[in-house]
Structure formats: structure tokens, C-alpha cells
Design an enzyme around this catalytic site. Structure first.
Site, short mmCIF file in Angstrom:
data_model
loop_
_atom_site.label_atom_id
_atom_site.label_comp_id
_atom_site.label_asym_id
_atom_site.label_seq_id
_atom_site.Cartn_x
_atom_site.Cartn_y
_atom_site.Cartn_z
N HIS A 85 -9.94 -1.22 -8.79
CA HIS A 85 -9.12 -0.56 -7.76
C HIS A 85 -9.03 0.93 -8.07
O HIS A 85 -9.01 1.32 -9.23
CB HIS A 85 -7.73 -1.20 -7.73
N GLU A 123 -12.25 1.10 0.08
CA GLU A 123 -10.95 1.70 0.40
C GLU A 123 -11.04 3.21 0.22
O GLU A 123 -10.99 3.69 -0.91
CB GLU A 123 -9.87 1.18 -0.55
P1 PGA Z 1 -2.25 0.48 1.08
O1 PGA Z 1 -3.02 0.07 -0.26
O2 PGA Z 1 -2.45 -0.66 2.04
O3 PGA Z 1 -0.83 0.65 0.66
O4 PGA Z 1 -2.88 1.72 1.59
C1 PGA Z 1 -4.25 -0.57 -0.22
C2 PGA Z 1 -4.73 -0.82 -1.61
O5 PGA Z 1 -4.50 0.03 -2.48
O6 PGA Z 1 -5.34 -1.86 -1.90
#
Ligand code: PGA
Length: 237
Positions: free
Chosen positions: A93, A159
Site C-alpha cells: 500500500h 490507487e
Molecule cells: P481512501 O483510501 O478510500 O480513503 O482514499 C484508499 C486506500 O488507501 O486504500
């Protein structure tokens, strides 16, 4: 097609809060047509798994050690996650990369460690989907997926860093070309096309639109997964 909706609680919720969440949440998604997974902190996994035992909801962790066992103070191994009741683990992550110095090489070891214990893996890419993303993704995937066991379950999460926890989401039209490149590059290494999730400020109001994209196989949800009702709305999109 069945897609994935995955909750990442991050460093929120005590054991008592995880238990209350699990009790409430399981009924809210009883009719859900997607694969649903919830990832509390390490200490919440066992309670979550026990409460959700008779449901179809998967339980996951947010990280695991790259080593199997040994003198690694503070680390938690894939085997321990498995014994706590986890089915799945998120690795790489962007918060792990930013605050704990995780590199693609380390994440690659974590994928292998998790697969060795039969855990499904959600491996996160670190790209912002901006200029030069094709080259960056290619380089990252080559390291991240090097020598990974193709017989084990692997999902990739994309992401954009600027979209995490900011309330800003990528335009759906911009998600598609990035997920396509990820799938193509991953296919070259793995020999098959893995599922690719989108994450970054997903909420009930935008989940449906992203889930409708052919090239996105699901959602990784942080902030909006903290409330069982809000997360259930996303799951039932
Ligand atoms: P968020 O986080 O939905 O709060 O933007 C997503 C993540 O970090 O997996």
C-alpha cells in the site's frame, strides 16, 4: 461479472469496534453480488473472522512480513495471519511505501511469503496515473511480480497517490487506460491477466460508475469503509 469490493480500515477500530462492525455489516451485504473483503488491523482479524465465519465475506490483513519467521521484532508473518483467520492480504500500500520505506523488491517478497501460506494477495502499485505511467507501471510490475507463483491468487490494486484520502477521484475515463496497461504488462510476466482494482476516495456516490468499467475488476476502499452502512452501500452498488 462478479467484482471485488475491499475495505481497508487502516489504523482505525479497536477489537470491540471491529466486532460491532462485523455484526452489523454481515446482514447489510447478505444479498451482495460482489466478492467482499474487509481488512482490519492485525488485532481485529481473529474476531472479524469468527463473526463472519458463516458469511461469504473474506477477511484480510493490511500487511505481512516478508520473512517466514524469526527474530523480526514487531512483524507478523503470513502464517500467523492465516491462523488468525485471514484469507487475503494487502501488500505494498502506498502508505507502507511512504512511511515504512517499502520498495517493489520488498513487496515482491511479501507476495511470495503470503502465497506460500495460500493467502490471496492484493498487491498495490505506486503510480499516480500521470505522464509516463506506461513506463513506470512496466518497470514496477516487472519487479513486483518477478517469480510470483502463478498458481496462487493475485489481484493488483491501482490507487493514484493524490486520490487517497483526499476526496478526489480519478475521472473514470482516465482509469481505463491505466488499468489496461497494468493488465497488459502483468500478462507479460504472469502469462494470464489478473484482476485490477481501483482505489482512491471511492464512496457510495462514485462506486457504481467505477464498478461499471470493463477494465476495473473492483474497488479498494479506505475512508468510506469505516462506516458499515456506507461501505455496504458501495458493496451493493
Ligand atoms: P481512501 O483510501 O478510500 O480513503 O482514499 C484508499 C486506500 O488507501 O486504500
Amino acid at each position: 461479472m462478479r467484482k471485488w469490493v475491499v475495505a481497508n480500515f487502516k489504523m482505525y477500530k479497536t477489537i470491540e469496534e471491529v466486532e460491532a462492525y462485523a455484526e452489523e455489516f454481515k446482514d447489510l451485504v447478505a444479498e451482495c453480488k460482489h466478492n467482499v473483503a474487509v481488512c482490519p488491523t492485525f488485532v481485529g482479524i481473529k474476531s472479524m473472522a469468527e463473526i463472519l465465519e458463516d458469511s461469504d465475506i473474506y477477511v484480510g490483513a493490511q500487511n505481512c512480513a516478508e520473512e517466514e519467521e524469526g527474530a523480526f521484532t514487531g512483524e507478523v508473518s503470513a502464517k500467523m495471519l492465516k491462523s488468525a483467520g485471514a484469507d487475503i492480504v494487502i501488500v505494498g500500500h502506498s502508505e507502507r511505501r511512504r512511511y515504512y520505506g517499502e520498495t517493489d523488491e520488498i513487496v515482491n517478497k511479501k507476495i511470495k511469503a503470503a502465497h506460500k501460506e495460500g493467502l490471496a494477495v492484493i498487491a498495490c502499485l505506486a503510480d499516480d496515473g500521470g505522464e509516463g505511467f506506461e513506463e513506470n507501471i512496466k518497470k514496477q510490475i516487472e519487479v513486483l511480480l518477478d517469480g510470483v507463483d502463478t498458481g496462487e491468487k493475485l489481484i493488483i490494486a491501482f490507487e493514484p497517490v493524490w486520490a487517497i484520502g483526499t476526496g478526489k477521484t480519478m475521472q473514470t475515463a482516465d482509469i481505463e487506460p491505466v488499468t489496461k496497461v497494468i493488465k497488459e504488462e502483468a500478462r507479460k510476466v504472469l502469462g494470464y491477466i489478473p484482476e485490477v482494482l481501483y482505489g482512491g476516495s471511492v464512496k457510495a456516490s462514485n462506486a457504481e460508475e467505477i464498478l461499471a468499467l470493463d477494465s476495473a475488476d473492483g474497488l479498494l476502499v479506505g475512508g468510506a469503509s469505516k462506516d458499515p452502512n456506507e461501505f455496504a452501500k458501495i458493496c451493493n452498488s
